[in-house]
Design a protein around this motif. Structure first.
Motif, short mmCIF file in Angstrom:
data_model
loop_
_atom_site.label_atom_id
_atom_site.label_comp_id
_atom_site.label_asym_id
_atom_site.label_seq_id
_atom_site.Cartn_x
_atom_site.Cartn_y
_atom_site.Cartn_z
N PRO A 290 0.75 -1.38 -0.16
CA PRO A 290 -0.12 0.01 0.08
C PRO A 290 0.86 1.13 -0.06
N ASP A 291 2.11 0.98 0.23
CA ASP A 291 3.03 2.39 -0.01
C ASP A 291 3.38 2.67 -1.19
N TYR A 292 2.75 2.14 -2.42
CA TYR A 292 3.00 2.21 -3.62
C TYR A 292 1.46 2.42 -4.44
N LEU A 293 1.92 3.13 -5.63
CA LEU A 293 0.89 3.28 -6.45
C LEU A 293 1.03 2.72 -7.66
N ILE A 294 0.05 2.51 -8.51
CA ILE A 294 0.25 1.85 -10.00
C ILE A 294 -0.40 3.04 -10.57
N VAL A 295 0.26 3.63 -11.69
CA VAL A 295 -0.16 4.83 -12.57
C VAL A 295 0.11 4.72 -13.94
N SER A 296 -1.08 4.85 -14.75
CA SER A 296 -0.92 4.66 -16.24
C SER A 296 -0.41 5.83 -16.79
N GLU A 297 0.71 5.83 -17.34
CA GLU A 297 1.45 6.80 -18.33
C GLU A 297 1.20 6.65 -19.66
N LEU A 298 -0.16 7.22 -20.04
CA LEU A 298 -0.75 6.85 -21.21
C LEU A 298 -0.08 7.08 -22.50
N ALA A 299 0.53 8.34 -22.57
CA ALA A 299 1.38 8.70 -23.88
C ALA A 299 2.53 7.65 -23.92
N LYS A 300 2.95 6.94 -23.07
CA LYS A 300 4.06 5.92 -23.18
C LYS A 300 3.78 4.72 -23.44
N ALA A 301 2.43 4.44 -23.12
CA ALA A 301 1.74 2.98 -23.18
C ALA A 301 2.33 2.16 -22.11
N ARG A 302 2.54 2.52 -21.01
CA ARG A 302 3.07 1.84 -19.74
C ARG A 302 2.58 2.14 -18.51
N LEU A 303 2.68 1.20 -17.57
CA LEU A 303 2.25 1.58 -16.09
C LEU A 303 3.51 1.86 -15.35
N LEU A 304 3.28 2.78 -14.25
CA LEU A 304 4.62 2.99 -13.38
C LEU A 304 4.28 2.63 -12.04
N ARG A 305 5.31 2.32 -11.32
CA ARG A 305 4.92 1.90 -9.99
C ARG A 305 5.53 3.09 -9.04
N VAL A 306 4.91 3.91 -8.37
CA VAL A 306 5.11 4.94 -7.80
C VAL A 306 5.15 4.98 -6.17
N ASN A 307 6.35 5.53 -5.57
CA ASN A 307 6.23 5.62 -4.04
C ASN A 307 5.47 6.68 -3.63
N LYS A 308 4.54 6.44 -2.86
CA LYS A 308 3.40 7.55 -2.65
C LYS A 308 4.22 8.50 -1.62
N HIS A 309 5.22 8.13 -0.95
CA HIS A 309 5.66 9.17 -0.01
C HIS A 309 6.95 10.02 -0.58
#
Length: 434
Positions: A290-309
């Motif tokens: 839960p400390d991480y977010l999955i975010v779609s980066e639409l223009a690059k056709a990929r998903l990112l794993r982001v540290n929410k802190h």
């Protein structure tokens, strides 16, 4: 008897005043003349663009251009091989997919719910037996899938009749909170909550008492999706330059001024935890941490794993076969709606050639051609597991069941599928196979 010829105005120095019949005739000719000039100018502009396009095409001019950023090739190595039969539920490991994208026809066989009741149903939340959706006409509606004749309950609407998207708003991402309230992002007007019991509406961002903060003149011009945590709400803003109605330009440029906003749920103070990403859209909590977010980066056709802190990120899933929109988790993996596919020849030419992007952006800015209408009406949903592997794809090559998909939300054995396009006048419901 007074003369029919009117006296000249003081500022007119013409030596002769023309009779009414002559003036009227010249006025008509003048209108036609200026109309013809406007048409001719528009046609010539389009013709010049087409000629330049053709010349560069046949001289390999734009094929030699490098993309402004690299998009990874489509990677379907982990996608399960399925047969093309709509009634077959068994895997056939020996049978190859029917195309490079592992095409099947699963999404052609869906239920159409609330036809002509909804317009562009973007995102979904669930309240018992009720379905709540944000719509392209600026409304948030609560609907009963078990009784479609029941009139929808309007939870949010800024306009009785359509005026403009900017004026009426465009609700996008939505989340259910404590099975009592919804929180949704209106791309133009901010973040709102609605208590489903009292119907009380509150603006959370900008704060309801902060009238000095002008969202449209800030760097958060394009609020999009959101994820609610216990202490904060995380919001994607897709561009600091373009508003939602200009999303095509943001994509074609491409504009990489998007980011993630963190909104404290108690103080309603906001901060920017990540910036400089290219059209961030959907967002979800990582199912493993839960400390991480999955975010779609639409223009690059990929998903990112982001540290929410800290805002630090890594690439979670790359080489996706379409441009990812909203993300919904089932607790194990993630269902992804693809707003457009990458594997058609038209899509590749439109989206992956910088010269074509430039031409289409110019035509779109002149309101002469909307590139969205050039994209094949294809429906595509993907499932990414907790390790970032794309393992399943559901297709509708016809676009009749679903197309230009914004979200696929799992609920009680079904996927509820929406589209960002206003002409999509129903909600698709797909029965998942065990």
């Amino acid at each position: 008897m007074k003369s029919a010829r009117a006296a000249p105005r003081k500022h007119i120095v013409s030596a002769r005043i023309k009779p009414p019949s002559e003036s009227s005739s010249e006025g008509n000719r003048g209108f036609k003349y200026h109309l013809w000039k406007a048409i001719k100018r528009t046609v010539l502009n389009v013709l010049l663009v087409v000629i330049l396009f053709v010349v560069l095409f046949f001289t390999d001019g734009f094929w030699l251009c490098e993309s402004p950023f690299q998009i990874s090739p489509i990677n379907l190595s982990d996608v399960e091989k399925t047969t093309t039969s709509s009634k077959s539920t068994k895997k056939d490991e020996s049978s190859p997919p029917t195309s490079a994208a592992g095409e099947n026809f699963e999404l052609m066989f869906v239920d159409h719910l609330f036809e002509n009741v909804v317009s562009g149903p973007e995102s979904f939340a669930f309240y018992g037996d009720y379905l709540i959706t944000t719509c392209a006409d600026g409304k948030v509606l609560m609907l009963n899938p078990n009784n479609q004749s029941e009139p929808p309950t309007v939870l949010y609407s800024r306009c009785d009749t359509p005026v403009s998207e900017k004026h009426c708003g465009r609700p996008l991402g939505i989340e259910m909170v404590n099975n009592r309230s919804i929180i949704f992002a209106d791309s133009y007007h901010g973040l709102f909550s609605v208590n489903l019991e009292t119907k009380k509406q509150t603006r959370l961002f900008p704060r309801h008492d902060d009238n000095d903060f002008d969202l449209m003149n800030s760097t958060f011009k394009f609020l999009n999706s959101l994820q609610v945590h216990e202490d904060a709400i995380y919001i994607t803003h897709s561009s600091a330059v373009y508003q939602r109605e200009e999303f095509v330009n943001a994509f074609l440029e491409p504009d990489c001024s998007g980011g993630i906003i963190k909104l404290d749920r108690k103080s309603l103070e906001h901060s920017l935890i990540l910036s400089g990403i290219c059209f961030p859209n959907g967002i979800s909590t990582d199912s493993l941490d839960p400390d991480y977010l999955i975010v779609s980066e639409l223009a690059k056709a990929r998903l990112l794993r982001v540290n929410k802190h800290t805002g630090e990120y890594t690439v979670f899933a790359d080489g996706l076969p379409g441009y990812p929109d909203n993300i919904r988790t089932d607790g194990k993996g993630f269902w992804i709606g693809f707003s457009a596919v990458r594997f058609s020849a038209v899509s590749e030419m439109i989206y992956e050639r910088p010269f074509v992007r430039l031409v289409l952006k110019h035509l779109n800015s002149m309101r002469l051609m909307n590139p969205v209408n050039l994209v094949p009406p294809y429906g595509l949903v993907g499932y990414v597991n907790s390790k970032g592997k794309l393992v399943r794809l559901l297709h509708d090559p016809s676009g009749q069941g679903s197309q230009k998909i914004s979200e696929a939300a799992p609920y009680k054995g079904h996927l509820y599928i929406g589209s960002y396009h206003p002409k999509f006048k129903w909600i698709s419901r797909y029965q998942m196979k065990t």
